[in-house]
Design a protein around this motif. Structure first.
Motif, PDB file in Angstrom:
ATOM      1  N   ILE A  25      42.951  19.427  39.413  1.00  0.00           N
ATOM      2  CA  ILE A  25      41.651  18.876  39.037  1.00  0.00           C
ATOM      3  C   ILE A  25      41.362  18.725  37.607  1.00  0.00           C
ATOM      4  N   ARG A  26      41.198  17.681  37.321  1.00  0.00           N
ATOM      5  CA  ARG A  26      40.796  17.240  35.695  1.00  0.00           C
ATOM      6  C   ARG A  26      39.186  17.933  35.750  1.00  0.00           C
ATOM      7  N   VAL A  27      39.437  18.992  34.839  1.00  0.00           N
ATOM      8  CA  VAL A  27      38.278  19.815  34.621  1.00  0.00           C
ATOM      9  C   VAL A  27      37.055  19.178  33.867  1.00  0.00           C
ATOM     10  N   GLU A  28      35.761  19.097  34.555  1.00  0.00           N
ATOM     11  CA  GLU A  28      34.856  18.544  33.651  1.00  0.00           C
ATOM     12  C   GLU A  28      33.898  19.710  33.321  1.00  0.00           C
ATOM     13  N   ALA A  29      34.031  20.696  34.018  1.00  0.00           N
ATOM     14  CA  ALA A  29      32.894  21.658  33.556  1.00  0.00           C
ATOM     15  C   ALA A  29      33.527  22.954  34.227  1.00  0.00           C
ATOM     16  N   THR A  30      33.118  24.015  33.371  1.00  0.00           N
ATOM     17  CA  THR A  30      33.721  25.378  34.132  1.00  0.00           C
ATOM     18  C   THR A  30      32.970  26.674  33.312  1.00  0.00           C
ATOM     19  N   GLY A  31      32.355  27.571  34.369  1.00  0.00           N
ATOM     20  CA  GLY A  31      31.484  28.613  34.036  1.00  0.00           C
ATOM     21  C   GLY A  31      32.284  29.826  33.334  1.00  0.00           C
ATOM     22  N   LEU A  32      31.432  30.567  32.414  1.00  0.00           N
ATOM     23  CA  LEU A  32      31.982  31.620  31.967  1.00  0.00           C
ATOM     24  C   LEU A  32      31.504  32.742  32.656  1.00  0.00           C
ATOM     25  N   CYS A  33      32.442  33.744  33.217  1.00  0.00           N
ATOM     26  CA  CYS A  33      32.171  34.703  33.993  1.00  0.00           C
ATOM     27  C   CYS A  33      32.547  35.900  33.518  1.00  0.00           C
ATOM     28  N   ARG A  34      31.817  37.187  33.808  1.00  0.00           N
ATOM     29  CA  ARG A  34      32.497  38.375  33.086  1.00  0.00           C
ATOM     30  C   ARG A  34      33.673  38.890  33.992  1.00  0.00           C
ATOM     31  N   SER A  35      33.899  38.300  35.077  1.00  0.00           N
ATOM     32  CA  SER A  35      35.064  38.469  35.692  1.00  0.00           C
ATOM     33  C   SER A  35      36.362  38.123  34.925  1.00  0.00           C
ATOM     34  N   ARG A  93      45.598  36.029  52.483  1.00  0.00           N
ATOM     35  CA  ARG A  93      46.715  35.336  51.485  1.00  0.00           C
ATOM     36  C   ARG A  93      45.928  34.542  50.270  1.00  0.00           C
ATOM     37  N   GLN A  94      45.012  34.961  50.025  1.00  0.00           N
ATOM     38  CA  GLN A  94      44.076  33.986  49.281  1.00  0.00           C
ATOM     39  C   GLN A  94      44.698  33.987  47.478  1.00  0.00           C
ATOM     40  N   THR A  95      44.442  32.814  47.045  1.00  0.00           N
ATOM     41  CA  THR A  95      44.815  32.585  45.647  1.00  0.00           C
ATOM     42  C   THR A  95      43.562  32.490  44.935  1.00  0.00           C
ATOM     43  N   GLN A  96      43.372  32.706  43.541  1.00  0.00           N
ATOM     44  CA  GLN A  96      42.263  32.489  42.885  1.00  0.00           C
ATOM     45  C   GLN A  96      42.837  32.275  41.465  1.00  0.00           C
ATOM     46  N   PRO A  97      42.313  30.934  41.004  1.00  0.00           N
ATOM     47  CA  PRO A  97      42.717  30.373  39.706  1.00  0.00           C
ATOM     48  C   PRO A  97      41.890  31.217  38.782  1.00  0.00           C
ATOM     49  N   GLY A  98      42.646  31.358  37.589  1.00  0.00           N
ATOM     50  CA  GLY A  98      42.424  32.511  36.490  1.00  0.00           C
ATOM     51  C   GLY A  98      42.995  33.674  36.722  1.00  0.00           C
ATOM     52  N   PHE A  99      43.385  34.052  37.829  1.00  0.00           N
ATOM     53  CA  PHE A  99      43.665  35.271  38.338  1.00  0.00           C
ATOM     54  C   PHE A  99      45.301  35.283  38.784  1.00  0.00           C
ATOM     55  N   THR A 100      45.645  34.927  39.881  1.00  0.00           N
ATOM     56  CA  THR A 100      46.866  34.750  40.554  1.00  0.00           C
ATOM     57  C   THR A 100      47.606  33.561  39.867  1.00  0.00           C
ATOM     58  N   HIS A 101      47.047  32.538  39.137  1.00  0.00           N
ATOM     59  CA  HIS A 101      47.359  31.526  38.421  1.00  0.00           C
ATOM     60  C   HIS A 101      46.632  30.865  37.213  1.00  0.00           C
ATOM     61  N   TRP A 102      47.184  30.133  36.598  1.00  0.00           N
ATOM     62  CA  TRP A 102      46.442  29.790  35.556  1.00  0.00           C
ATOM     63  C   TRP A 102      44.910  29.114  35.815  1.00  0.00           C
ATOM     64  N   GLY A 103      44.043  29.441  35.061  1.00  0.00           N
ATOM     65  CA  GLY A 103      42.687  28.938  35.491  1.00  0.00           C
ATOM     66  C   GLY A 103      42.039  27.766  35.010  1.00  0.00           C
ATOM     67  N   SER A 104      40.611  27.513  34.910  1.00  0.00           N
ATOM     68  CA  SER A 104      40.131  26.342  34.380  1.00  0.00           C
ATOM     69  C   SER A 104      39.641  26.229  33.083  1.00  0.00           C
ATOM     70  N   PHE A 105      39.881  27.468  32.111  1.00  0.00           N
ATOM     71  CA  PHE A 105      39.321  26.983  30.789  1.00  0.00           C
ATOM     72  C   PHE A 105      40.668  26.229  30.301  1.00  0.00           C
ATOM     73  N   ALA A 106      40.664  24.954  30.842  1.00  0.00           N
ATOM     74  CA  ALA A 106      41.615  23.843  30.420  1.00  0.00           C
ATOM     75  C   ALA A 106      41.151  22.490  30.756  1.00  0.00           C
ATOM     76  N   GLU A 107      41.918  21.648  30.364  1.00  0.00           N
ATOM     77  CA  GLU A 107      41.719  20.241  30.784  1.00  0.00           C
ATOM     78  C   GLU A 107      42.048  19.947  32.342  1.00  0.00           C
ATOM     79  N   TYR A 108      43.132  20.784  32.557  1.00  0.00           N
ATOM     80  CA  TYR A 108      43.506  20.505  34.199  1.00  0.00           C
ATOM     81  C   TYR A 108      43.659  21.832  34.849  1.00  0.00           C
ATOM     82  N   VAL A 109      43.431  22.055  36.052  1.00  0.00           N
ATOM     83  CA  VAL A 109      43.762  23.196  36.801  1.00  0.00           C
ATOM     84  C   VAL A 109      44.185  22.803  38.033  1.00  0.00           C
ATOM     85  N   ALA A 110      45.103  23.727  38.791  1.00  0.00           N
ATOM     86  CA  ALA A 110      45.914  23.517  40.081  1.00  0.00           C
ATOM     87  C   ALA A 110      45.210  24.336  41.019  1.00  0.00           C
ATOM     88  N   ILE A 111      45.083  23.878  42.317  1.00  0.00           N
ATOM     89  CA  ILE A 111      44.516  24.883  43.330  1.00  0.00           C
ATOM     90  C   ILE A 111      45.453  24.623  44.386  1.00  0.00           C
TER      91      ILE A 111
END
Length: 395
Positions: A30-40, A107-125
């Motif tokens: 996904i080409r990231v257009e917006a991503t939230g800042l969370c205490r997690s 068997r869930q995965t979670q961007p930003g935890f199990t793999h690179w997340g969305s504080f970036a221009e692109y993120v994979a899911i």
């Protein structure tokens, strides 16, 4: 691509050029257009999450954007589609997924935890067919990104898990992003909402979003900082994205009440130990539903003790380790203790329809937007601004 990166727990948060992700089989980029800042994300950076094991690491888990590429086997999505995704990316084939409960996928995965997340221009899911949610053309990306974690979690917690009905008393303990979302959603459901927080700024927002009464809490000596505060809320694995809430650690906004700025109709702040009694007084016996949107032993206990007989406690905020609870009251009053962990992608249409009708206004929760260059400092001081902070990677 440009991304916010850290090389170890608590290490500097830097914007760097790093390799862009490739779509996994069955997944998408996904080409990231917006991503939230969370205490997690703050908890992940501080080392409270066992899923983060390899460095460098990119945080971020609630996002919206445009499909850039899809992996082998994906047939429902193509480049150019406007999408978001739950923070829990489900496998689609385990027993929980087969039952339609993808938010607790085995068997869930979670961007930003199990793999690179969305504080970036692109993120994979992973598993795009199960996890991508199509966005209405008229929905802004910042609005959509605000849905993926805190708002969706609160939506399911209020409507499905808590089973809130019109005219019921609902108390929300902690008015950070997830708590303010819960206030708005419960008010839209016709409930009478009471907001509880240490921050006058957060309570002002809660009043704006539908709380009819606010209870300011006098913070203890360890609860008056402007940053995340004590390292509470650390758990193993699962997260709801809710730990930007306020209360202990002051995750919701302005420093805790001093007296603080005036909020019309507020009584003086009460000590934390007296919160439940105040709520029972305001509701003539206790709330029907009480939500701990922060996650601390104090707020969890206050939430349970705020309930009337046969009331329903909903735990959204993550709790640190083992927590002693007033189980005598739970038994004697036949209370329900309920957990809520995100929302599956297939459940999004009802929430999106409410947003389209204007019944729910998640965009109102976004109080500032920043670029990637500002994201590291914002993450390190998460909670210093009331409401939701949105990162726009292409700003």
């Amino acid at each position: 691509m440009r991304a916010v990166v850290f090389d170890g727990f608590g290490a500097d948060l830097e914007v760097r050029e790093v390799p862009a992700p490739q779509p996994p089989p069955g997944g998408a980029v996904i080409r990231v257009e917006a991503t939230g800042l969370c205490r997690s994300d703050w908890h992940g950076w501080k080392g409270h999450d066992p899923d983060i094991r390899i460095f460098p690491h990119v945080p971020g888990h609630e996002f919206s954007g445009v499909v850039e590429a899809v992996g082998a086997g994906v047939v429902s999505w193509r480049p150019g589609d406007r999408v978001t995704a739950p923070f829990v990316c489900a496998c689609g084939s385990c027993a929980a997924c087969a039952a339609g409960e993808q938010q607790v996928c085995e068997r869930q995965t979670q961007p930003g935890f199990t793999h690179w997340g969305s504080f970036a221009e692109y993120v994979a899911i992973d598993h795009a067919e199960v996890n991508l949610v199509r966005l209405p053309e008229e929905m802004a990306f910042s609005t959509a990104a605000s849905l993926g974690c805190r708002f969706a979690t609160s939506y399911r917690a209020i409507t499905t898990v808590g089973r809130v009905r019109p005219d019921e008393w609902v108390v929300v303990h902690g008015c950070g992003g997830v708590g303010l979302s819960a206030v708005m959603i419960a008010a839209a459901a016709g409930a009478r909402v009471i907001a509880v927080d240490v921050s006058f700024g957060a309570l002002e927002l809660a009043r704006r979003f539908g709380a009819i009464t606010c209870v300011p809490v006098a913070p203890s000596r360890t609860e008056t900082g402007s940053g995340p505060g004590p390292e509470a809320g650390a758990t193993g694995g699962d997260r709801t994205g809710t730990e930007d809430g306020s209360g202990p650690g002051n995750g919701s906004g302005v420093p805790g009440p001093g007296p603080g700025p005036a909020v019309p109709g507020l009584r003086p702040a009460v000590p934390g130990a007296e919160v439940a009694a105040r709520i029972r007084e305001l509701t003539s016996g206790g709330a029907h539903v009480s939500v701990d949107a922060l996650g601390s032993p104090e707020t969890c206990t206050a939430s349970i003790e705020s309930l009337r007989r046969r009331g329903r406690h909903v735990q959204i905020g993550l709790l640190p380790g083992l927590t002693a609870l007033p189980m005598g009251r739970v038994i004697g009053h036949e209370l329900e203790l309920l957990g809520s962990h995100g929302m599956a992608a297939h459940a999004y249409p009802e929430m999106l329809a409410a947003v389209a009708r204007g019944t729910l206004r998640p965009e109102a929760l976004v109080t500032r937007s920043i670029g990637l260059e500002e994201a590291g400092a914002a993450l390190a001081s998460v909670g210093s601004v009331p409401g939701v902070t949105m990162i726009l990677p292409r700003r």
